[in-house]
Motif scaffolding. Structure first.
Motif, PDB file in Angstrom:
ATOM      1  N   ILE B  12      63.976  12.673  52.670  1.00 53.00           N
ATOM      2  CA  ILE B  12      62.775  13.084  53.385  1.00 53.00           C
ATOM      3  C   ILE B  12      61.844  13.943  52.517  1.00 53.00           C
ATOM      4  O   ILE B  12      62.268  14.528  51.522  1.00 53.00           O
ATOM      5  N   ALA B  13      60.584  13.997  52.910  1.00 51.90           N
ATOM      6  CA  ALA B  13      59.622  14.943  52.337  1.00 51.90           C
ATOM      7  C   ALA B  13      59.355  16.034  53.361  1.00 51.90           C
ATOM      8  O   ALA B  13      59.418  15.795  54.574  1.00 51.90           O
ATOM      9  N   HIS B  28      57.437  18.884  48.943  1.00 53.21           N
ATOM     10  CA  HIS B  28      58.458  18.369  48.028  1.00 53.21           C
ATOM     11  C   HIS B  28      59.394  17.471  48.851  1.00 53.21           C
ATOM     12  O   HIS B  28      58.942  16.867  49.815  1.00 53.21           O
ATOM     13  N   GLY B  29      60.644  17.319  48.455  1.00 50.06           N
ATOM     14  CA  GLY B  29      61.521  16.441  49.216  1.00 50.06           C
ATOM     15  C   GLY B  29      62.971  16.728  48.938  1.00 50.06           C
ATOM     16  O   GLY B  29      63.313  17.604  48.140  1.00 50.06           O
ATOM     17  N   ALA B  30      63.834  15.991  49.625  1.00 47.29           N
ATOM     18  CA  ALA B  30      65.270  16.188  49.446  1.00 47.29           C
ATOM     19  C   ALA B  30      66.025  14.949  49.889  1.00 47.29           C
ATOM     20  O   ALA B  30      65.618  14.253  50.816  1.00 47.29           O
ATOM     21  N   THR B  31      67.124  14.685  49.188  1.00 49.53           N
ATOM     22  CA  THR B  31      68.180  13.845  49.725  1.00 49.53           C
ATOM     23  C   THR B  31      69.171  14.779  50.396  1.00 49.53           C
ATOM     24  O   THR B  31      69.649  15.720  49.766  1.00 49.53           O
TER      25      THR B  31
ATOM     26  N   MET F  11      63.908  18.448  43.205  1.00 49.02           N
ATOM     27  CA  MET F  11      63.672  18.034  44.592  1.00 49.02           C
ATOM     28  C   MET F  11      62.200  17.682  44.750  1.00 49.02           C
ATOM     29  O   MET F  11      61.349  18.575  44.708  1.00 49.02           O
ATOM     30  N   ILE F  12      61.902  16.392  44.945  1.00 50.83           N
ATOM     31  CA  ILE F  12      60.514  15.938  44.896  1.00 50.83           C
ATOM     32  C   ILE F  12      60.156  15.058  46.104  1.00 50.83           C
ATOM     33  O   ILE F  12      61.032  14.486  46.755  1.00 50.83           O
ATOM     34  N   ALA F  13      58.857  14.970  46.370  1.00 49.82           N
ATOM     35  CA  ALA F  13      58.332  14.001  47.337  1.00 49.82           C
ATOM     36  C   ALA F  13      57.630  12.886  46.570  1.00 49.82           C
ATOM     37  O   ALA F  13      57.093  13.112  45.482  1.00 49.82           O
ATOM     38  N   LEU F  27      55.667   8.059  52.553  1.00 45.07           N
ATOM     39  CA  LEU F  27      55.941   9.297  51.837  1.00 45.07           C
ATOM     40  C   LEU F  27      57.302   9.819  52.290  1.00 45.07           C
ATOM     41  O   LEU F  27      57.530  10.012  53.486  1.00 45.07           O
ATOM     42  N   HIS F  28      58.193  10.025  51.343  1.00 47.03           N
ATOM     43  CA  HIS F  28      59.509  10.588  51.643  1.00 47.03           C
ATOM     44  C   HIS F  28      59.895  11.500  50.477  1.00 47.03           C
ATOM     45  O   HIS F  28      59.007  12.066  49.845  1.00 47.03           O
ATOM     46  N   GLY F  29      61.179  11.670  50.198  1.00 49.99           N
ATOM     47  CA  GLY F  29      61.554  12.568  49.108  1.00 49.99           C
ATOM     48  C   GLY F  29      62.968  12.326  48.645  1.00 49.99           C
ATOM     49  O   GLY F  29      63.672  11.452  49.160  1.00 49.99           O
ATOM     50  N   ALA F  30      63.362  13.091  47.638  1.00 49.46           N
ATOM     51  CA  ALA F  30      64.706  12.940  47.085  1.00 49.46           C
ATOM     52  C   ALA F  30      65.106  14.203  46.348  1.00 49.46           C
ATOM     53  O   ALA F  30      64.269  14.879  45.746  1.00 49.46           O
ATOM     54  N   THR F  31      66.398  14.499  46.417  1.00 52.28           N
ATOM     55  CA  THR F  31      67.029  15.363  45.435  1.00 52.28           C
ATOM     56  C   THR F  31      67.588  14.454  44.363  1.00 52.28           C
ATOM     57  O   THR F  31      68.350  13.528  44.671  1.00 52.28           O
ATOM     58  N   ASN F  70      54.921  16.940  44.918  1.00 51.61           N
ATOM     59  CA  ASN F  70      54.672  15.599  45.430  1.00 51.61           C
ATOM     60  C   ASN F  70      54.231  14.750  44.243  1.00 51.61           C
ATOM     61  O   ASN F  70      53.095  14.884  43.771  1.00 51.61           O
TER      62      ASN F  70
END
Lengths: 125, 125, 125, 125, 125, 125
Positions: B12-13, B28-31, F11-13, F27-31, F70
């Motif tokens: 998610i963001a 920003h975002g995260a798993t 940790m980004i979008a 738009l989402h994100g990830a570690t 982002n």
């Protein structure tokens, strides 16, 4: 509260009885990575909960009575569903009987059946 | 006491409001690797806490309502800081509502945001 | 050189033929946590080696043909020792056949049989 | 109940006194991968248990006073067996003293000494 | 190409010579979680690279000659910096000498010194 | 052949362009848990591939230029799909530029986007 955990594993075949288990009613198998935790409110005179070597040896012996077997054909498991939860309790109870700990110690056992599922049982001291 | 845990993830963001969050106030975002634990004092007639397949499906559905989204723009999250702790509670509450468990079962949810940080929430049965 | 890896698992029963296997000659079982890696020198126009969703689906289908089974009774595995190494090759070959990749892509498969042992097979593009 | 955990590590030399320790009575060493957990019944106004950045910094500082040292020669550890259990308590107590948390917060510390053994200490709020 | 890997660990004290090592010039220690990989282009008649039991036993014996020791005082390590890289080579070479493999087999050894750092050495067949 | 690996995270979008990405076009994100590996045929005079402290610092600095952002709005990433594969190459190239290694050293970077998927890029020395 203090605790010590040791890890080992076993590799078994079995099947389940009950529609809820779907395809796991067929004969299949599992590697269980087993964590045995010992929990006590205070440390002993050596500054430990239990000797890690002794704990690891007890776990290896208990798992040695189950690994490389088809649990469906083990006489002392006849008539029970050897689910991950049931096996966690079985390992915890056998650890308790084998170790004959003189101090009241809670024992918790976790069986990891894959990287995405595991089950635990904790018995009171 | 018995427990069963299943693992899944969401990506998610979002951004945080509050100076304490420093650079994480930016988008920003995260798993989140999510562990959902179900805890009961006794097993059911099949020898399980909850069917692992059913638990995993419920977790996948709950996470399916959050993953691949910008949480800052989700109407039902408006006005709340979507911290790891808050999201752990959100997932636990949604699992509780979805599963409608007939037995009193505690639900604990852990969200791993990286290899060095995670947060949990446990709700009573 | 680029690569993408996806992870899934299968749970099977089997036994081995040959004195070298000791107690593993008895019917037992294993959870194999399976990593499938796809390797290519260049990315495609979308900036990927292979779509992770497509790779994961192919792996799930290949493992679906093996999981929750006693491999000793699978007709297409008759006469072979289903060692971790052999199963790694089997999964890699089936992934290759199923995916029909148009670009030359090496496929490597690792099967983790426990937290302390795993085996791999890599086939050339 | 909510919790947040942060992970760091330290690398130390030491030896143990007591026959129960066998070969670990010799000077040897360990990497301890350290998990520090903070637990509170409610979140603060920012929606967190404790700022992860602040928790991580406190843990790094506490471990900074122990890492890359021979614990047998640290004056403030004289006369104690620096078992994994004892060190878990030492780290938890030092985190408590350093953080001066205004809310009642339980602190639990786990030291992983290898992939197959770890120990924990939890102090009440 | 096939490979098999087994994992074990050792716990040692040591120090480094050289300004580049900073505080690690002091006597400290490490747990090394050790992965030993054996690689061959073809399987043997039993369908394996090497018997996992034999590989694990050889690794345990090699690590048994190092664990629970202060490497600074080991005569056969005198004058060498026992960095993670150097120890990976040492373990690989000793595995090669001990196993006397009749087939050309590459041996790779990885030493994990923490959850955030590891080193490897691979020797040609 | 020797190698050293250090691990950190960001940790980004972001979002992807292309139908193949399905819901990840939102738009989402990830570690990303990032492993940076340095590979050389021989060790230097100190017995190392690269100082682990220096490698870890370089990785932290490179990731510091990406984390808590982002990526869709980063000017120097305009027009590229920031897939896991592309980001692995970006990190490897930036590590190469920053470290200015005097010896020919291969750099490989792996980005773990979850517990079930990761991607790598390796650049020649």
């Amino acid at each position: 509260m203090f605790s010590v955990t040791v890890r080992d594993h076993m590799m078994i075949a079995h099947s389940f009885r009950g529609e809820v288990f779907g395809p796991a009613q067929r004969l299949h198998g599992a590697t269980y990575v087993v964590d045995a935790t010992f929990r006590r409110p205070e440390l002993d005179a050596d500054g430990i909960v239990i000797d890690i070597g002794r704990a690891g040896e007890a776990l290896r012996e208990v798992l040695g009575g189950l690994t490389y077997r088809n649990l469906d054909e083990e006489p002392d498991l006849a008539g029970i569903n050897t689910t991950t939860e049931m096996l966690a309790k079985l390992v915890a109870d056998r650890l308790h009987d084998r170790l004959q700990l003189d101090e009241p110690t809670a024992i918790a056992v976790t069986l990891h059946e894959s990287h995405v599922a595991w089950a635990s049982y904790e018995r009171a001291p």
